[in-house]
Enzyme design. Structure first.
Site, short mmCIF file in Angstrom:
data_model
loop_
_atom_site.label_atom_id
_atom_site.label_comp_id
_atom_site.label_asym_id
_atom_site.label_seq_id
_atom_site.Cartn_x
_atom_site.Cartn_y
_atom_site.Cartn_z
N HIS A 158 0.85 -1.20 0.00
CA HIS A 158 0.00 0.00 0.00
C HIS A 158 0.88 1.24 0.00
CE1 HIS A 158 -3.70 2.23 0.58
NE2 HIS A 158 -3.06 2.98 1.43
N ASP B 86 0.89 4.98 -0.34
CA ASP B 86 0.10 6.21 -0.42
C ASP B 86 0.78 7.16 -1.39
OD1 ASP B 86 -2.15 5.82 1.46
OD2 ASP B 86 -0.54 5.44 2.88
N ASP C 294 -8.01 1.36 1.49
CA ASP C 294 -7.87 2.45 2.45
C ASP C 294 -8.53 3.70 1.91
OD1 ASP C 294 -7.01 4.10 4.49
OD2 ASP C 294 -5.04 4.45 3.62
N HIS D 241 -6.47 9.40 -1.82
CA HIS D 241 -7.23 9.34 -0.56
C HIS D 241 -6.56 9.97 0.66
CE1 HIS D 241 -5.15 5.29 -0.27
NE2 HIS D 241 -4.89 5.78 0.92
ZN LIG Z 1 -3.63 4.87 2.32
#
Ligand SMILES: [Zn+2]
Length: 1087
Positions: free
Chosen positions: A294, A296, A406, A624
C-alpha cells in the site's frame, strides 16, 4: 483361547517395568510456554540461543566495504545519470546525512573477504534509518531498502564471489518509511532538519539452516501460544518447541544440532516447508494470500518521494518472485505505473514481463486509490476510464476488481460505476476502523442506488498490510463475519509506504503456516499462487451456483475521519473548480470540433492531450490522503501548483474553443454563455451594473435589468429588511431572523432562531487531527456574535447587507447576505463569506434552523441522493453526526422545503430542524498550517415549494457553473450551442458532453482507433425516478446512437429511437430515451 496369544500377553507384561524408576512431574504449561521465548530472544540469552547462529561471519570496514558519497544540492532528486556523473568524496560508517528530504548518492566498492567465500548466501546489509535504493553500476534498479531494521539486506550476486572488487550505488533518501516526523508520533508535522546516521554497511554470511529453524520455531511458538489452550494442537506445539530447544542444547548449538532441530520441527510443520511445494497439496484452502504494497501516493511525504518508493518497492517484489515462485503481488494505481514508465523505463519493462507471467498483477482499475466521498460523479467515472485505459494500453488487460483498501467512506453509486467500468468485485478494508458500530459483513453484495451490485470482500484479518503472522490466519476465521454464507477470505500481506511490500520473512512464515494446516490441522489453510481475481472468481461461481450473500444497500458510511469532508478547504475548492472547468472545456471543445466538421473546415483539433493532462492532474489530487486533507503541508504546496497548471491549461482551451466557435475578443458585443443544457434566468455579478440574463434555449440573450424589484432598508439600528418579489427577509444582529415566502405567507425561520449564524466548536479528536472530528465536539458549540452590520448594496437587482464577525483576536469573518431579483425564476438568498482564519483546533460552521419537520434529510452525492436521519435514535443514526454531501443538502416536507447550496464545501449535518454547513477546521497535524489564511466561500439558502425536486438540482448546478461573459457572437455558434438538451424529463441531468476517446481525429493511439467521429453524452437521473424523455440534438448530423459503458464499449444500438422532435418552435432530431431511477446512462452519438 489359544496358547500363542497367552505367551504374547505374558511377555508384554514383562516389558512394562514393575518398579518406578524415578519421579516424573506433570509439565507446567505456563513455564514451558514462557521458556520458548528464550530461544529467539534478543535479551540476556541471545548468545546462547538461535539468534547468535544466524550470521556466523560479518565483514565490514574499508577493506570489505569502501564508501564515497555525492550529495546533490537544494533537496534535489537527480536521475542516476545526473548523480553519478558528479565527483564522489570518501565517507564512512558513523557519518550522518541530512537534512530531511535531501538525497545522497553512495558509491559502494565491495570486496568479499576470502573467509566468507565458502558461504552459500552472502548479504549486504545497509541501515541508515532511512529509505534507499540499490542501483547497479550500469544504472539498473536492483532493490529497495527501508532502514531501521525493516528491510536492510540485499543478497549479493554470485559473480561478486570472486575475491575481486565490485561496485554499485545506493541512492539514499533522507526520510523514514513514514516521512520525517520528530519523535515517535508519525502524524506530527515533519521536522525539516532531521539527520540520519549511517550505522551499518556490512557483508553478512547467512546460516541458512539456522534462519530456516528461526521461522520454524516462530510458527511453532505461535501455535503453542495462540491455538486454544484446550486444543491438542497447542499442546503438541509446546512439546515440539521444547524438544527443539532440548536438541539444540544437547548438540551445543552446532550446525548438526540445528539440522536435527529442523527434523523435530518438521514433525509439526510437515516435510515440504522449505519450498513452494508446500502449497501443492490438493487440500482446499480457506485463505488466499496475496502480496500487496500500500503506497500512499502522497501523505507524510510528497509525490516526488512516492515515485521513488514505487521503484524501490516494486524492484523488491521482482527480486523476491525469483526466489519465491508462489508469490503473487497485486498492485493498483495506474498513476504509479505511469511514473515508473516515465522515470524507470527498464524496471517498467521488467514489471511488464512479470505481468505477462501472471506474477505481478495490476488491479483496481482506477487512476489512483482515490477518495470516494468528495470527487464528483464524473471524476469517479474518469478514475475508472483513465485507470482501465492505462492498464489496457500498457498490459493488454483491464481490471475486474476495484481495489480500495484504504479510503474514508464509500459513495453509494460505486457499485453501479464499477459495473459500468467492467468490474464486478470490490475489495476494501477501512470499515473495520469504525469507532462506533461494527460493520456486520465480511463478504456481501453491495448494492448501489440504482440496484446495481458488486461482490464486496473485506479481509477478516482486518488489515491490508498484514505481517503474514499465524494470528492473521487465525483471524481469517475468528473475525470472519460471513461464515454462514462462505468461509473463504483474502489475506492481503506486505509492508506498505516504503516498507516495500512482502518480505522473505512473510513468505517463510506463510509456508510454515500452510505446513501446520496440512500436518496438524486447526489453522485455516492458506494458499499462495492465486490472484485476488481467482479468489473472487471462485466466489462468483458459488454465487452463480446459488449462494446467497447478505446485501448492503446504499453508502458504506465510514464511522471515522469525518473531518476529511472539511480539512484543507482550499484544496477542496480547487477540486470543485477544476471539475466544473473540465466540464466546460470538454463541452466547448466538442462543440468546436462539430462546428469545424471534425477538422475539415479548420485546423482546430480536439485538445485530447491537454484534456488528458488536466484530468490526470485532477485525478491524482483526488488520492485518498490528498483531497481529504490528511497529508503534510508539502503535498498541498504541490497540489496548489498542480491545480494552477490545470486552471491555466483550462483557460487556454476554453478561449481557443470559443475562438473556433466564432467568439471574438475584439467584438463590441458582450454575451453570456450558459454551458448548461437548460434555460436559466439569473442576476449575474459583474462589478457593475448587475446584468439580468434570460437564457432561454437560445442561451445567449442578455438584457440589461429592468426588474427593479429588490429593496433594502434599516428598520431599526442593526435590523434590516430585504425584499424581492418572492421573499421578505429580516436580518437582525447579524443573522437571518425571518424569511417569509410571500406567495404562501410561510415563515421559514423558527421563532427566536438565527439562520446564516456562524458557530464555532472546540475540535480535538481522539488522535487523528486532520482526519477526525469527534462526536463530543458538538457539546462545545458557541455562537459568534456580529460586531457590525450595514447595507452594502441597494442595486434594485441585488440588495445586500454586510456583517462583520470577530472570531478571535486573530480571526474574523465578513459575510455578505444578498437577495437578488427573482427575475422570473426561483431565487436563492446568496451568502458570500470571507474568513481570515488563524485558529488552533477550532471548527467553524454556519447554521440554518428552518421550520421544517422530517426525520430524514437529503444530500447530493455522485449521480444521486443519499438520505440520512436527522435524529439520533440508534447508534448507527448517531454515528452520522457529520456527513458528506456535494453541492446541496435539503430538508423538505411534502409541501415545502429548504435546500442549502454551496460552491466548495462537503461537510454537512442536519440535526432536528437545524441544517449545518461545515466551513473550516484548524488541525495541527500532519500539516501545522492547515487552512491558515483567508478563505472565500459561497453558499445559499434555496427555499422551494413542494418536496425536493428539479429546482434544487438545477439551482445548485447553476450556483457552481456560472455563465461565461464573453465578447462577440456568431449565428452559427448560437444555433450550435442550442444543440443538446433533454426534453420531457426534468429529473434527468445531461452531465457530460465530450468526444469519443478513440475517434480517429481524437485518439492518441494508445488504444486502437475507431473509425468515425462521435460525441459521448452522459445523462443521469438526479432524483430517483424512472423517466422517459428525448435527447434533443437539433440539426446536428447524428447518424446513429449506441448505448456505451463508462469505458465507451458499445452495449446496445439505440438508433431505432432516433426521430423528429421540436424544441419550442424549432424542429430537429433527437433520441427517445428511458432512464432507470438513479441510472447513469452513457451514449455515443455517431456522426
Ligand atoms: Zn492509504
Amino acid at each position: 483361547m489359544g496358547g500363542d496369544t497367552y505367551h504374547k500377553m505374558a511377555s508384554l507384561n514383562q516389558e512394562y517395568p514393575t518398579f518406578a524408576e524415578h519421579p516424573t512431574g506433570k509439565q507446567i504449561t505456563k513455564i514451558h510456554l514462557d521458556r520458548l521465548r528464550q530461544f529467539t530472544d534478543g535479551g540476556q540469552y541471545r548468545q546462547q540461543g538461535l539468534l547468535a547462529k544466524l550470521y556466523p561471519e560479518v565483514a565490514s570496514g574499508p577493506d570489505a566495504v569502501k564508501l564515497s558519497v555525492y550529495s546533490p544540492p537544494d533537496l534535489s532528486r537527480p536521475t542516476f545519470k545526473e548523480a553519478t556523473s558528479n565527483t564522489f568524496k570518501d565517507t564512512k560508517v558513523g557519518e550522518s546525512f541530512g537534512p530531511s528530504w535531501s538525497t545522497h548518492w553512495f558509491k559502494i566498492h565491495i570486496t568479499i573477504p576470502e573467509r566468507l567465500l565458502k558461504y552459500k548466501q552472502l548479504e549486504f546489509v545497509w541501515d541508515a534509518g532511512n529509505e534507499g535504493m540499490i542501483w547497479t553500476k550500469d544504472g539498473e534498479v536492483v532493490h529497495g531498502l527501508t532502514g531501521n531494521g525493516e528491510r536492510t539486506e540485499w543478497i549479493l550476486p554470485e559473480e561478486f564471489k570472486d575475491g575481486k572488487e565490485h561496485m554499485f550505488y545506493i541512492e539514499m533518501a533522507c526520510n523514514g518509511m513514514f516521512g520525517n516526523a520528530p519523535g515517535g508520533d508519525s502524524i506530527q508535522p515533519p521536522d525539516p532538519n532531521r539527520y540520519f546516521q549511517l550505522h551499518t554497511a556490512q557483508i553478512h554470511a547467512v546460516n541458512l539452516d539456522a534462519r530456516a529453524l528461526y521461522f520454524d520455531f516462530w510458527e511453532i511458538g505461535d501455535a503453542a501460544r495462540e491455538f486454544p489452550s484446550d486444543s491438542q494442537q497447542a499442546h503438541e506445539a509446546l512439546q515440539v518447541g521444547n524438544r527443539i530447544m532440548d536438541t539444540f542444547i544437547a548438540g551445543n548449538g552446532s550446525d548438526d544440532a540445528i539440522r536435527k532441530c529442523r527434523e523435530v520441527a518438521k514433525e509439526y510443520l510437515g516435510k515440504k516447508v522449505d519450498s513452494h511445494e508446500v502449497y501443492s497439496t490438493d487440500k482446499q484452502a480457506l485463505v488466499t494470500g496475496i502480496g500487496y504494497c500500500h503506497i500512499d501516493t502522497c501523505w507524510l511525504w510528497p509525490f516526488a518521494e512516492t515515485k521513488r518508493k514505487v521503484a524501490r518497492s516494486w524492484s523488491n517484489q521482482l527480486d523476491l518472485m525469483d526466489r519465491y515462485p508462489e508469490l503473487r503481488f497485486c498492485c493498483s494505481q495506474a498513476q504509479q505505473y505511469k511514473w515508473l514508465e516515465q522515470n524507470y523505463p527498464s524496471l517498467f519493462d521488467r514489471v511488464k514481463r512479470s505481468i505477462k507471467e501472471g506474477k505481478f498483477q495490476p488491479i483496481g482499475g482506477s487512476w489512483v486509490e482515490h477518495d470516494t466521498n468528495l470527487p464528483s460523479g464524473e471524476s469517479l467515472v474518469r478514475q475508472f476510464l483513465y485507470g482501465q485505459r492505462y492498464f489496457e494500453s500498457r498490459f493488454g488487460v483491464r481490471c475486474k476488481t476495484f481495489w480500495l483498501p484504504d479510503t474514508f467512506g464509500y459513495s453509494t453509486q460505486l457499485p453501479q460505476l464499477c459495473r459500468l467500468a467492467g468490474m464486478t468485485r470490490f475489495l476494501t478494508q477501512k470499515l473495520s476502523w469504525n469507532n462506533i458500530n461494527k460493520f456486520p459483513h465480511t463478504t456481501f453484495n453491495w448494492v448501489a442506488l440504482d440496484n446495481s451490485q458488486v461482490i464486496c470482500h473485506m479481509p477478516p484479518s482486518e488489515t491490508y498490510t498484514a505481517e503474514a503472522n499465524f494470528g492473521d490466519l487465525k483471524r481469517s476465521i475468528s473475525q470472519h463475519q460471513s461464515l454462514d454464507q462462505d468461509h473463504t477470505s483474502l489475506l492481503v500481506f506486505g509492508k506498505g509506504d516504503g516498507g516495500g511490500g512482502p518480505t522473505y520473512q512473510h513468505l517463510e512464515k506463510l509456508r510454515r503456516c500452510r505446513g501446520i494446516s496440512d500436518t496438524v490441522g486447526l489453522l485455516p489453510r492458506v494458499k499462495l499462487g492465486d490472484s485476488a481475481d481467482d479468489f473472487f472468481e471462485r466466489l462468483e461461481k458459488r454465487v452463480n451456483d446459488g449462494l446467497e450473500l447478505a446485501t448492503w444497500y446504499g453508502e458504506l458510511y465510514f464511522e471515522l475521519h469525518r473531518g476529511t469532508y472539511t480539512t484543507q478547504a482550499n484544496n477542496k475548492k480547487n477540486n470543485r473548480l477544476a471539475e466544473n472547468m473540465l466540464r466546460d472545456v470538454e463541452y466547448l471543445a466538442t462543440m468546436a470540433t462539430i462546428k469545424n466538421g471534425f477538422g475539415e473546415h479548420s485546423a482546430y483539433k480536439y485538445p485530447k492531450e491537454d484534456i488528458d493532462n488536466m484530468w490526470e492532474d485532477v485525478l491524482l489530487c483526488q488520492f485518498h490522503d490528498c483531497l481529504p486533507g490528511s497529508s503534510i503541508e508539502m503535498c498541498y504546496r504541490d497540489s496548489d501548483e498542480i491545480y494552477a497548471r490545470v486552471f491555466k491549461t483550462g483557460e487556454r482551451l476554453i478561449s481557443s474553443a470559443l475562438e473556433e466557435l466564432g467568439f471574438d475578443q475584439e467584438s463590441e458585443y458582450t454575451v453570456a454563455i450558459n454551458t448548461l443544457p437548460w434555460a436559466r434566468t439569473e442576476v449575474i455579478n459583474r462589478p457593475e451594473p448587475d446584468l439580468c440574463v434570460w437564457n432561454h434555449p437560445g442561451r445567449m440573450r442578455c438584457i440589461l435589468g429592468t426588474h427593479k424589484e429588490c429593496t433594502v432598508s434599516e428598520t431599526s439600528p442593526g435590523v434590516f429588511s430585504l425584499k424581492n418579489s418572492q421573499y421578505a427577509l429580516e436580518i437582525s444582529n447579524g443573522a437571518i431572523t425571518s424569511l417569509i415566502d410571500l406567495d404562501l405567507e410561510r415563515e421559514l425561520i423558527p421563532k427566536n432562531s438565527k439562520a446564516a449564524q456562524l458557530v464555532i466548536y472546540d475540535d480535538k479528536p481522539l488522535y487523528w487531527q486532520a482526519w477526525d472530528v469527534e462526536v463530543y465536539h458538538l457539546r462545545s458549540r458557541q455562537e459568534l456574535p456580529a460586531s457590525k452590520s450595514y447595507i452594502s448594496s441597494t442595486n434594485p437587482l441585488r440588495v445586500s447587507v454586510t456583517i462583520e464577525t470577530p472570531i478571535s483576536e486573530k480571526s474574523h469573518a465578513k459575510t455578505v447576505i444578498s437577495l437578488p431579483a427573482a427575475a422570473g425564476s426561483p431565487s436563492a438568498i446568496e451568502i458570500n463569506t470571507t474568513v481570515t482564519w488563524h485558529e488552533t483546533m477550532k471548527f467553524l460552521k454556519v447554521e440554518f434552523p428552518v421550520d421544517i419537520v422530517n426525520t430524514e434529510a437529503s444530500y447530493e452525492t455522485q449521480f444521486g441522493i443519499v438520505r440520512r436521519p436527522t435524529h439520533y435514535n440508534t447508534s448507527w443514526d448517531m454515528a452520522r453526526f457529520e456527513v458528506c454531501g456535494h453541492k446541496w443538502a435539503d430538508l423538505s416536507e411534502a409541501t415545502y422545503g429548504v435546500s442549502i447550496l454551496n460552491d466548495s464545501k462537503y461537510g454537512f449535518a442536519v440535526a432536528g430542524n437545524v441544517m449545518r454547513l461545515s466551513l473550516l477546521r484548524s488541525p495541527k497535524a500532519p500539516d501545522a498550517n492547515a487552512d491558515m489564511g483567508t478563505h472565500e466561500m459561497r453558499y445559499a439558502i434555496f427555499p422551494h415549494k413542494g418536496g425536493l425536486g428539479t429546482p434544487t438540482v438545477r439551482k445548485a448546478i447553476e450556483f457552481n457553473q456560472p455563465v461565461k461573459i464573453v465578447k462577440g457572437s456568431s449565428e452559427e455558434a448560437k444555433a450550435l450551442l442550442r444543440s443538446f438538451e433533454i426534453l420531457g424529463a426534468d429529473n434527468l441531468v445531461l452531465d457530460t458532453i465530450k468526444r469519443g476517446e478513440d475517434d480517429d481525429d481524437v485518439s492518441r493511439g494508445e488504444i486502437a482507433r475507431r473509425t468515425g467521429k462521435s460525441v459521448i453524452v452522459r445523462i443521469y437521473d438526479a432524483l430517483g425516478g424512472k423517466a422517459r424523455g428525448t435527447l434533443w440534438w437539433g440539426k446536428l448530423g447524428v447518424k446513429s446512437v449506441k448505448r456505451v459503458n463508462l469505458l465507451e464499449d458499445e452495449l446496445e444500438d439505440l438508433s431505432g429511437g432516433i426521430g423528429e422532435c421540436a424544441l419550442g418552435y424549432e424542429k430537429g432530431k433527437g433520441l427517445s430515451i428511458e432512464v432507470r431511477a438513479f441510472e447513469v446512462l452513457s451514449l455515443r452519438l455517431e456522426f
